[in-house]
Design an enzyme around this catalytic site. Structure first.
Site, PDB file in Angstrom:
ATOM      1  N   LYS A  35       0.835  -1.201   0.000  1.00  7.16           N
ATOM      2  CA  LYS A  35       0.000   0.000   0.000  1.00  7.16           C
ATOM      3  C   LYS A  35       0.873   1.255   0.000  1.00  7.16           C
ATOM      4  O   LYS A  35       1.865   1.332   0.735  1.00  7.16           O
ATOM      5  CB  LYS A  35      -0.910  -0.042   1.230  1.00  7.16           C
ATOM      6  CG  LYS A  35      -1.919   1.088   1.330  1.00  7.16           C
ATOM      7  CD  LYS A  35      -2.759   0.903   2.587  1.00  7.16           C
ATOM      8  CE  LYS A  35      -3.801   2.017   2.744  1.00  7.16           C
ATOM      9  NZ  LYS A  35      -4.625   1.828   3.959  1.00  7.16           N
ATOM     10  N   SER A  43      -9.315   2.139   2.799  1.00  2.68           N
ATOM     11  CA  SER A  43      -8.300   2.822   2.013  1.00  2.68           C
ATOM     12  C   SER A  43      -7.263   1.894   1.392  1.00  2.68           C
ATOM     13  O   SER A  43      -6.383   2.335   0.657  1.00  2.68           O
ATOM     14  CB  SER A  43      -7.568   3.843   2.892  1.00  2.68           C
ATOM     15  OG  SER A  43      -6.912   3.196   3.977  1.00  2.68           O
ATOM     16  N   SER A  87     -10.379   0.166   6.894  1.00  5.91           N
ATOM     17  CA  SER A  87      -9.615   0.408   5.665  1.00  5.91           C
ATOM     18  C   SER A  87      -8.924  -0.808   5.082  1.00  5.91           C
ATOM     19  O   SER A  87      -8.531  -0.794   3.922  1.00  5.91           O
ATOM     20  CB  SER A  87      -8.558   1.501   5.915  1.00  5.91           C
ATOM     21  OG  SER A  87      -9.154   2.766   6.006  1.00  5.91           O
TER      22      SER A  87
END
Length: 516
Positions: A125, A205, A229
């Site tokens: 990420k 996210s 997330s």
């Protein structure tokens, strides 16, 4: 009040069938171990490089049945084939990855292996720092930022032989977005798409991570979770994800790292196609790094040692605070019924009143300073123009008085204590991740209802800090969109959550290949 009860002592033999997939038989006597269940789950693994579990891939690399370079090249080719439509990998480091793979192959020829993930390709990420690779966190101020060192979790994975292929998309600072809030989108890279339906969200996210892993773009990724997330992308992209117990994994090198009033809310964990990969990867990134002061040296317990027959299971199809569609409720009940075949007791129960208090207090605490913490983060990195939804939110928020903020903090802690007392009578909890599968990317959060209310099943477990595994339990009625469920365990009992999730995966089939 009990909705389902079962004694595993009455079970002699179960035959688990998964549609057109392989059939497996599990002998279940008075003791059903997670290790026995793992043999069932193993049958859903793939023989294709791009879709097999990271665990299986690591074994073939160590046996030298595959070379690291051939595996890396396969994943690079896959990313290049799909990412013009998926938009999940926003920064690549292919040349370095190939060089590292070649070096690992040379080591393997000498019988020297880097670690448990020798040669396994990963993405990370974009909110985590990666040495030598641009790490934007989705914000303008970091558009050319090249960190001098890896985040702790990245450093630990690379030390175990994992090879970084690139960075996956995330909303600005993992919180703000462009357009509707339930997206992985930012002004640098745009929106990530769901591999099962490119018009729908990959959520956020960690949406780039979830979408890329689901589509075979990497063997695994690592996400962060401050309010769903990691778990929401696992749910809508049909992969497995583990939000570890608060204090398990250092946040050092994450763009929203450690410290502050909301420190305990942010938890880190892996995303992969199979539950067994979570059990492999999570211990490798855990433990104090002597930077993140919240991390503690708690030993990991082996999921294979969990006695499923002794477990007391609780579930709720909906919590009384938000709407949950019929498909999701059906799958929660199905998972509970599956557990009813092997567990000591399964019953429906929900502490709605305390969930409501904790959910309300989360809202007050997260916005109580008027998002001043978010503005400080933007100033730190020189971002002068924030993504649209955050800009609007900051203007609309009225900060709480300090006395109101402290009162909300106290009420939150009191609700957490009551919930821990409630959970003491059970071993594991099954509940929804969200109220429905992936929504359209341009979904308006005012229709059909309050988006924050729809997330009442995820944020509470950031506040409590309990570990949660998300595993795909099935799909929407038309079979198109995956639906995950949450498997929640008490603090530090990731082994229980992983063992139960692996059992559910064995019954449901878990991840399925998307049409992309």
């Amino acid at each position: 009040m009990p909705a389902i009860s079962s004694s595993a002592a009455r079970v002699s033999r179960r035959v688990f069938l998964r549609g057109a997939a392989s059939a497996a038989a599990l002998a279940a006597s008075s003791r059903v171990s997670a290790k026995a269940v793992a043999r069932v789950a193993a049958d859903v693994d793939s023989d294709e490089i791009l879709y097999m579990s990271a665990s299986k891939l690591a074994g073939l690399l160590r046996a030298r049945q595959l070379s690291a370079l051939e595996v890396v090249d396969a994943y690079i080719a896959r990313q290049l084939a799909i990412d013009d439509r998926l938009n999940a990998v926003v920064m690549s480091c292919y040349e370095r990855a190939r060089a590292e793979a070649l070096a690992l192959d040379q080591r393997a020829a000498r019988g020297d292996f880097a670690g448990a993930l020798h040669g396994v390709p990963m993405t990370i990420k974009d909110s985590f720092d990666t040495e030598g690779v641009i790490s934007t966190g989705g914000t303008y101020g970091r558009q050319q930022y090249v960190p001098p060192r890896d985040a702790t979790v990245v450093r630990r994975l690379r030390a175990q032989g994992a090879i970084l292929l690139g960075k996956t998309n995330t909303p600005e600072f993992t919180v703000g977005g462009v357009g509707a809030i339930n997206t992985t989108s930012n002004m640098l890279y745009g929106s990530t798409h769901n591999p099962y339906d490119l018009t729908r969200t990959a959520s956020g996210s960690s949406g780039g991570a979830g979408a890329n892993v689901a589509a075979g773009g990497a063997a695994f990724d690592v996400g962060s979770d401050i309010g769903g997330s990691l778990r929401l992308p696992a749910h809508v992209n049909g992969v497995a994800g583990l939000k570890t117990t608060a204090g398990r994994v250092p946040r050092t090198g994450h763009i929203v790292d450690y410290g502050g009033v909301l420190d305990s809310w942010q938890q880190i964990g892996p995303l992969a196609r199979r539950v067994k990969d979570l059990a492999l990867i999570a211990p490798l990134i855990s433990g104090p790094d002597f930077r993140d002061a919240a991390c503690v040296p708690i030993a990991w317990a082996d999921p294979d040692g969990v006695d499923l027959a002794a477990l007391k299971v609780v579930f709720w199809p909906e919590n009384g605070l938000s709407k949950v569609d019929a498909d999701t409720q059906r799958l929660i009940r199905q998972a509970a019924a599956w557990l009813g075949e092997v567990a000591a007791d399964v019953r429906q129960d929900c502490p709605t009143a305390d969930l409501a208090v904790l959910h309300e207090m989360r809202g007050k605490l997260s916005m109580g300073d008027g998002w001043a913490w978010y503005q400080r983060l933007a100033q730190k990195w020189g971002t002068h123009h924030l993504s649209g939804t955050m800009d609007e939110s900051i203007r609309a928020i009225k900060p709480l008085r300090s006395s109101e903020f402290v009162e909300a903090w106290e009420q939150s802690d009191a609700a957490k204590s009551r919930l821990l007392g409630w959970f003491a009578q059970y071993d594991v909890l099954l509940c929804p991740v969200a109220g429905e599968p992936a929504t359209p990317i341009d979904w308006d959060p005012s229709v059909p209802g309050d988006y924050r209310g729809m997330l009442s099943d995820v944020g509470v477990f950031n506040s409590t800090g309990w570990p949660v595994v998300v595993v795909r339990c099935g799909a929407s009625a038309d079979g198109r969109l995956p639906i995950g469920i949450q498997v929640v365990a008490p603090p530090w009992r990731e082994d229980v959550a992983l063992a139960v999730a692996r059992y559910i995966e064995g019954r449901s089939g878990g991840w399925t290949r998307p049409p992309l």
